[in-house]
Design a protein around this motif. Sequence first.
Motif, PDB file in Angstrom:
ATOM      1  N   LYS A 277      32.697   2.572  36.520  1.00  0.00           N
ATOM      2  CA  LYS A 277      32.742   1.834  35.258  1.00  0.00           C
ATOM      3  C   LYS A 277      33.090   2.696  34.047  1.00  0.00           C
ATOM      4  N   ALA A 278      32.833   3.996  34.113  1.00  0.00           N
ATOM      5  CA  ALA A 278      32.994   4.800  32.896  1.00  0.00           C
ATOM      6  C   ALA A 278      33.363   6.242  33.218  1.00  0.00           C
ATOM      7  N   ASP A 279      34.149   6.826  32.324  1.00  0.00           N
ATOM      8  CA  ASP A 279      34.406   8.264  32.338  1.00  0.00           C
ATOM      9  C   ASP A 279      33.352   8.931  31.450  1.00  0.00           C
ATOM     10  N   VAL A 280      32.764  10.005  31.949  1.00  0.00           N
ATOM     11  CA  VAL A 280      31.653  10.648  31.247  1.00  0.00           C
ATOM     12  C   VAL A 280      32.129  11.910  30.539  1.00  0.00           C
ATOM     13  N   ALA A 281      31.757  12.044  29.272  1.00  0.00           N
ATOM     14  CA  ALA A 281      32.000  13.265  28.501  1.00  0.00           C
ATOM     15  C   ALA A 281      30.666  13.749  27.951  1.00  0.00           C
ATOM     16  N   LYS A 282      30.489  15.064  27.885  1.00  0.00           N
ATOM     17  CA  LYS A 282      29.221  15.624  27.420  1.00  0.00           C
ATOM     18  C   LYS A 282      29.463  16.708  26.379  1.00  0.00           C
ATOM     19  N   GLU A 283      28.670  16.670  25.328  1.00  0.00           N
ATOM     20  CA  GLU A 283      28.667  17.718  24.306  1.00  0.00           C
ATOM     21  C   GLU A 283      27.212  18.119  24.080  1.00  0.00           C
ATOM     22  N   TYR A 284      26.834  19.249  24.659  1.00  0.00           N
ATOM     23  CA  TYR A 284      25.447  19.685  24.582  1.00  0.00           C
ATOM     24  C   TYR A 284      25.269  20.749  23.505  1.00  0.00           C
ATOM     25  N   GLY A 285      24.263  20.543  22.676  1.00  0.00           N
ATOM     26  CA  GLY A 285      23.877  21.569  21.726  1.00  0.00           C
ATOM     27  C   GLY A 285      22.849  22.500  22.347  1.00  0.00           C
ATOM     28  N   ASP A 286      22.329  23.405  21.544  1.00  0.00           N
ATOM     29  CA  ASP A 286      21.326  24.363  22.010  1.00  0.00           C
ATOM     30  C   ASP A 286      19.946  23.772  21.750  1.00  0.00           C
ATOM     31  N   LEU A 287      19.281  23.317  22.814  1.00  0.00           N
ATOM     32  CA  LEU A 287      17.993  22.637  22.663  1.00  0.00           C
ATOM     33  C   LEU A 287      16.859  23.486  23.219  1.00  0.00           C
ATOM     34  N   PRO A 288      15.697  23.448  22.573  1.00  0.00           N
ATOM     35  CA  PRO A 288      14.525  24.129  23.133  1.00  0.00           C
ATOM     36  C   PRO A 288      13.867  23.258  24.197  1.00  0.00           C
ATOM     37  N   GLY A 289      13.089  23.877  25.064  1.00  0.00           N
ATOM     38  CA  GLY A 289      12.276  23.099  25.983  1.00  0.00           C
ATOM     39  C   GLY A 289      11.093  22.507  25.233  1.00  0.00           C
ATOM     40  N   ILE A 290      10.616  21.361  25.690  1.00  0.00           N
ATOM     41  CA  ILE A 290       9.449  20.739  25.072  1.00  0.00           C
ATOM     42  C   ILE A 290       8.382  20.527  26.142  1.00  0.00           C
ATOM     43  N   GLU A 291       7.158  20.325  25.718  1.00  0.00           N
ATOM     44  CA  GLU A 291       6.089  20.018  26.661  1.00  0.00           C
ATOM     45  C   GLU A 291       6.120  18.529  26.967  1.00  0.00           C
ATOM     46  N   GLY A 292       6.144  18.200  28.237  1.00  0.00           N
ATOM     47  CA  GLY A 292       6.203  16.790  28.600  1.00  0.00           C
ATOM     48  C   GLY A 292       6.163  16.606  30.100  1.00  0.00           C
ATOM     49  N   PHE A 293       6.610  15.440  30.527  1.00  0.00           N
ATOM     50  CA  PHE A 293       6.643  15.088  31.938  1.00  0.00           C
ATOM     51  C   PHE A 293       8.104  14.857  32.334  1.00  0.00           C
ATOM     52  N   PRO A 294       8.738  15.843  32.971  1.00  0.00           N
ATOM     53  CA  PRO A 294      10.175  15.737  33.271  1.00  0.00           C
ATOM     54  C   PRO A 294      10.533  14.497  34.081  1.00  0.00           C
ATOM     55  N   GLY A 295       9.713  14.169  35.089  1.00  0.00           N
ATOM     56  CA  GLY A 295      10.016  13.000  35.912  1.00  0.00           C
ATOM     57  C   GLY A 295      10.070  11.722  35.100  1.00  0.00           C
ATOM     58  N   ARG A 296       9.157  11.594  34.131  1.00  0.00           N
ATOM     59  CA  ARG A 296       9.141  10.404  33.274  1.00  0.00           C
ATOM     60  C   ARG A 296      10.371  10.369  32.373  1.00  0.00           C
ATOM     61  N   MET A 297      10.720  11.530  31.838  1.00  0.00           N
ATOM     62  CA  MET A 297      11.863  11.569  30.935  1.00  0.00           C
ATOM     63  C   MET A 297      13.164  11.279  31.686  1.00  0.00           C
ATOM     64  N   ILE A 298      13.273  11.773  32.923  1.00  0.00           N
ATOM     65  CA  ILE A 298      14.437  11.439  33.749  1.00  0.00           C
ATOM     66  C   ILE A 298      14.517   9.929  33.935  1.00  0.00           C
ATOM     67  N   TYR A 299      13.370   9.328  34.216  1.00  0.00           N
ATOM     68  CA  TYR A 299      13.307   7.877  34.407  1.00  0.00           C
ATOM     69  C   TYR A 299      13.809   7.149  33.162  1.00  0.00           C
ATOM     70  N   ALA A 300      13.400   7.621  31.986  1.00  0.00           N
ATOM     71  CA  ALA A 300      13.832   6.979  30.743  1.00  0.00           C
ATOM     72  C   ALA A 300      15.350   7.055  30.593  1.00  0.00           C
ATOM     73  N   PHE A 301      15.932   8.215  30.887  1.00  0.00           N
ATOM     74  CA  PHE A 301      17.386   8.352  30.758  1.00  0.00           C
ATOM     75  C   PHE A 301      18.125   7.541  31.826  1.00  0.00           C
ATOM     76  N   VAL A 302      17.559   7.441  33.021  1.00  0.00           N
ATOM     77  CA  VAL A 302      18.177   6.597  34.050  1.00  0.00           C
ATOM     78  C   VAL A 302      18.235   5.148  33.570  1.00  0.00           C
ATOM     79  N   ILE A 303      17.146   4.682  32.961  1.00  0.00           N
ATOM     80  CA  ILE A 303      17.125   3.315  32.428  1.00  0.00           C
ATOM     81  C   ILE A 303      18.208   3.142  31.364  1.00  0.00           C
ATOM     82  N   ILE A 304      18.319   4.127  30.468  1.00  0.00           N
ATOM     83  CA  ILE A 304      19.317   4.037  29.397  1.00  0.00           C
ATOM     84  C   ILE A 304      20.726   3.999  29.978  1.00  0.00           C
ATOM     85  N   PHE A 305      21.019   4.899  30.918  1.00  0.00           N
ATOM     86  CA  PHE A 305      22.355   4.912  31.527  1.00  0.00           C
ATOM     87  C   PHE A 305      22.616   3.621  32.301  1.00  0.00           C
TER      88      PHE A 305
END
Length: 388
Positions: A277-305
């Motif tokens: 359905k889509a061609d993907v392009a990425k532009e990543y900046g320099d981000l720090p790590g944060i304290e959190g739950f990676p599995g949950r955050m992955i889930y949130a981005f999967v929902i968004i995508f």
Amino acid sequence: MSAMMKNVLAICQKDRIVEWLNDAGYSVTVADNPADAMQTMERQHDEPFYLVLCSDMAPDMALADFLKHIKSSLVSQTMFVLVVLEGTSGKEAVDGLVDAGADDFLFWPVSKAVFFHKLRLIERVALFGRYTDCDIGKNSLIVGLLPGIVHEINNPVAFVSSNLSVMDDYISSVKEHLRLATGLADCLMERGGQTGSCDGELDAYRTFAEDADLKSTVLEMGTILAESREGMQQIESMLNALREFAFTEEEMEPGETDIHQCIETALQVMKNRIKYKADVAKEYGDLPGIEGFPGRMIYAFVIIFDHAVGAIDHQGNLHVRTCINNGRIMATIEVNGCKADSGAPAMPGIGLDMARSVIHAHGGELGVKMQPDSGLIYEVSLPAEGKV
């Protein structure tokens, strides 16, 4: 800790505890009596209290009746009730408060260290309760994505399997080369190097060598091995993404969360849906790590995508950008070629609500905007020094 888990409603006469909470950065609202407390909870429906702190010595309070009342209220069903009891309270009083709906107790006097230790335990329990629905939603999403994921794994498996079959033929050819060459060498050694006495062995080797080019075979074997290695890496990448996506933090202990890694894992899980359905392009900046739950955050981005791809009519583009802006991590997912009825401003769909809940629990926000050219923009904002 997220903003949602900073809200505390105190209905007690323990000013020292209220002072401790304020000093630690909690947002403490003090209610004078049960009626005032209920009105306060109703007013803060959009930003509910996660903890109600009660005392058995609070003024004009029939504590058991109050607990039953708030536990039966829809607005307070997700609240955790901690009761501070005087050291003289007996077992009967404790049992009565448990029956009324108290979740945990502390006996006064209590040290600051003991109080905050209890608070950390409560916060973990509160997070676990909040994420129960998240786990159910994640499992449902995995079921929906499973056919595409199986396809993404099956393709390289079939490719590697085919390559192994070809390699088997090539290895047989190399073995035959070695057998004939060894036979010729043995003959020459036995006959003192006289080639004329080994004509049979020499003819057999020459005939086979003309039909099977050893040099080309060896080069082709190298190519096949490289391609097969790439296929295995694709399988490994997908399996790693699935493991990270499906992982449940059983101990509910937060850890360092790399937002870029979360996005990459989500894209990998969604690979089969996105590529058609889509061609993907990425532009990543320099981000720090944060304290959190990676599995949950992955889930949130999967929902968004998943929501973004579902909004595309036929074919579109998906652009992911990240940066730091005013001390916050910004992740923007822009998609075009959307259907006319995508209707993003109201954040439709239970899925996006769940994604927003996960992001909110990390102290962040999720917004969706419509673009005039049939596009959607999903904006994720997180504190650069986020803690949950």
